[in-house]
Design an enzyme around this catalytic site. Structure first.
Site, mmCIF file in Angstrom:
data_model
loop_
_atom_site.group_PDB
_atom_site.id
_atom_site.type_symbol
_atom_site.label_atom_id
_atom_site.label_comp_id
_atom_site.label_asym_id
_atom_site.label_seq_id
_atom_site.Cartn_x
_atom_site.Cartn_y
_atom_site.Cartn_z
ATOM 1 N N HIS A 1 0.896 -1.228 -0.388
ATOM 2 C CA HIS A 1 0.236 0.030 -0.387
ATOM 3 C C HIS A 1 0.420 0.715 -0.184
ATOM 4 O O HIS A 1 0.116 2.307 -0.475
ATOM 5 C CB HIS A 1 -0.647 0.145 1.443
ATOM 6 C CG HIS A 1 -2.274 -0.579 1.049
ATOM 7 N ND1 HIS A 1 -2.709 -1.174 1.593
ATOM 8 C CD2 HIS A 1 -3.686 -0.123 -0.209
ATOM 9 C CE1 HIS A 1 -3.646 -2.451 0.561
ATOM 10 N NE2 HIS A 1 -3.972 -1.154 0.434
ATOM 11 N N CYS B 1 -9.394 -1.194 -11.194
ATOM 12 C CA CYS B 1 -8.976 0.377 -10.680
ATOM 13 C C CYS B 1 -7.773 -0.156 -9.450
ATOM 14 O O CYS B 1 -7.384 0.842 -8.929
ATOM 15 C CB CYS B 1 -9.736 0.077 -9.135
ATOM 16 S SG CYS B 1 -10.496 -0.520 -8.006
HETATM 17 C C1 LIG Z 1 -7.640 -1.595 -5.745
HETATM 18 C C2 LIG Z 1 -7.346 -1.887 -5.167
HETATM 19 O O1 LIG Z 1 -7.737 -1.961 -3.974
HETATM 20 P P1 LIG Z 1 -6.586 -1.523 -2.531
HETATM 21 O O2 LIG Z 1 -5.055 -1.967 -3.336
HETATM 22 O O3 LIG Z 1 -7.225 -0.330 -1.913
HETATM 23 O O4 LIG Z 1 -6.334 -3.263 -1.441
HETATM 24 C C3 LIG Z 1 -6.789 -3.236 -5.225
HETATM 25 O O5 LIG Z 1 -6.171 -4.281 -4.775
HETATM 26 O O6 LIG Z 1 -6.376 -3.881 -6.430
#
Ligand SMILES: C=C(OP(=O)(O)O)C(=O)O
Length: 501
Positions: A158, A463
């Site tokens: 993240h 996304c």
């Molecule tokens: C967009 C996503 O969510 P996050 O990265 O916030 O877990 C994903 O898992 O691709």
């Protein structure tokens, strides 16, 4: 911090008091930092404290305040003259001190403008650490630039994602960091050059210029709708992790917001946010988009996103009580978010998205709670609307059988979908090569989700970070995908790359 706005009080005595408090707070902050440092770093910080405690430094600012100038402007003006003086000095030692003054200026401004508590990374500085948490990254002001090098971490963590979204160069999993040394950080290639020679520096600067030129060329695509070489339109939406990312951003550059990560609201350290606090933020984001869709994801806590008072310690946090699972076990918390979202829906084109859905029953239970929230709002006479409810497709179970989920839309979370498909944790450098969104197995699940969307006649977007991976884009579009949601900084180059497909 140097550019944050501050509301002036209009009272010179209060303005002077505010500046005195900001000077004292900045001095205390640097003293604490100096105590944790040694060698040259400690000397530099001690010099900064001495400068701050020298009454002569702020004298001009206090005179300007007496003449009616607000504290932040007065301080900025006073420091500008000092900085200029140091920059013009013959002596190299004094010229180098100009950077210290810029640092001091920004720290004091951070206290004056209420962004205190943020660590300001000075221009050209590289933060070297073992690892960095997402909340620590967010508590740092990167507006002056800066880069990060980590001994641990992974490119799909993240914190790496946040760094990419803000354009902060970051290189991870180095094993050890070049703390205290001069280095060049090449975020594109994942390379750190320690103590570079003049030729390397020159080559690096040349590449930086080339990159800037390529970015400028891509800018021509930013404000136009995206289309493939044959004219097929592709929606390009944006992802945001906090509303400040929208400041100064023109909604016309995108087709809407494909992902609002709401975790920032729960990280503020002031307990769980109430309905009014959430409503204010969601309504502001919805209004920003001027009618374009705004997809707000319900709280995705857990995994590598712990939230005090909500998540629990687990042996396998990525496989545990996270996302929708956690929300459904804490309905008193979930209800507050659903009510705020239904109320925000009258301020724009709001869609609600559930993270980590693995079985249709989770969507059904969340839908029932949303219906209840809507009924309560109606009974209370509060303006509201029922937003469409969609799901993130990020658990292989959902991707394999997406048609089983009666969702209003699907949004492929390629970051988590990759880690779960490849059984390779996204925050672990040791398995980073396996954590590959371009693996045929991941692409097959993306293709099956796109096909499910077509079969059910609902929208499918992606996304995860794969959407901004220019080498992967052609393969994603080849699955039939026609909507990607990417960090605002990536919009121009993604649109330019789509035009080449
Ligand atoms: C967009 C996503 O969510 P996050 O990265 O916030 O877990 C994903 O898992 O691709």
């Amino acid at each position: 911090a140097a550019t944050a706005a501050r509301a002036a009080t209009g009272d010179p005595a209060r303005e002077a008091g505010d500046l005195r408090a900001a000077l004292a707070a900045a001095a205390a902050e640097i003293t604490a930092l100096a105590e944790r440092s040694d060698g040259e770093a400690a000397d530099i910080l001690a010099f900064q404290v001495a400068m701050l405690e020298d009454a002569a430094l702020a004298e001009g600012a206090f005179h300007a305040i007496e003449a009616g100038i607000p504290a932040d402007h007065a301080w900025r003006q006073a420091l500008a003259a000092e900085i200029e003086g140091y920059e013009a000095a013959e002596d190299e030692y004094f010229r180098a001190r100009a950077a210290d003054l810029v640092d001091i200026r920004d720290r004091v401004l951070a206290h004056l403008t209420g962004t205190a508590g943020l660590d300001v990374v000075p221009r050209g500085a590289i933060l070297a650490a073992e690892d960095l948490t997402p909340s620590r990254f967010l508590a740092t002001d990167w507006s002056a630039g800066g880069a990060v090098v980590l001994a641990g971490g992974s490119p799909s963590s993240h914190v790496a994602m946040l760094a990419r979204a803000r354009g902060v160069p970051m290189v991870v999993a180095l094993g050890e960091t070049p703390a205290g040394r001069v280095a060049l950080v090449d975020g594109d290639r994942g390379v750190v050059v320690v103590e570079p020679g003049p030729q390397t520096r020159q080559a690096f600067e040349g590449r930086m210029e080339e990159a800037a030129a390529a970015g400028a060329a891509a800018l021509a695509f930013r404000d136009r709708p995206a289309a493939m070489a044959d004219g097929t339109p592709v929606s390009v939406l944006i992802n945001i992790a906090e509303p400040a990312e929208l400041d100064g951003l023109d909604p016309a550059i995108c087709d809407g917001i494909g992902l609002v990560r709401t975790e920032f609201l729960f990280h503020a350290g002031r307990g769980l946010p109430d309905e009014e606090a959430q409503l204010a933020v969601y309504a502001r984001i919805a209004a920003w988009a001027r009618g374009r869709p705004v997809t707000i994801r319900t709280l995705d806590a857990g995994g590598d996103k712990p939230i005090a008072g909500l998540t629990v310690q687990e042996a396998n946090p990525f496989l545990g009580l996270r996302g929708i699972r956690l929300s459904l076990t804490r309905p008193e918390v979930f209800r507050v978010q659903l009510r705020a979202l239904a109320r925000a829906a009258v301020h724009g084109n709001v869609k609600v998205m559930l993270p980590m859905v693995a079985v249709p029953a989770e969507l059904e239970r969340a839908g029932a709670l949303l219906d209840e929230a809507v009924a309560d709002l109606k009974a209370a006479g509060l303006p509201h609307a029922r937003p469409p409810l969609g799901i993130m497709v990020e658990v292989p179970a959902a991707a394999i059988s997406a048609t089983r989920f009666p969702a209003a839309f699907y949004s492929i979370g390629s970051n988590d979908l990759t880690q779960y498909t490849m059984a390779a944790a996204r925050d672990l450098g040791a398995v980073a090569e396996l954590n590959d969104a371009g693996d045929p197995a991941v692409l097959a699940l993306i293709a099956s989700t796109v096909a499910a969307g077509a079969a059910r006649g609902v929208e499918v977007s992606l996304c995860g970070d794969a959407g901004a991976d220019l080498s992967l884009l052609p393969k994603l579009l080849a699955t039939g995908l026609r909507a990607v949601s990417v960090a605002p900084v990536a919009v121009a180059r993604v649109k330019a790359a789509i035009a080449r497909c």
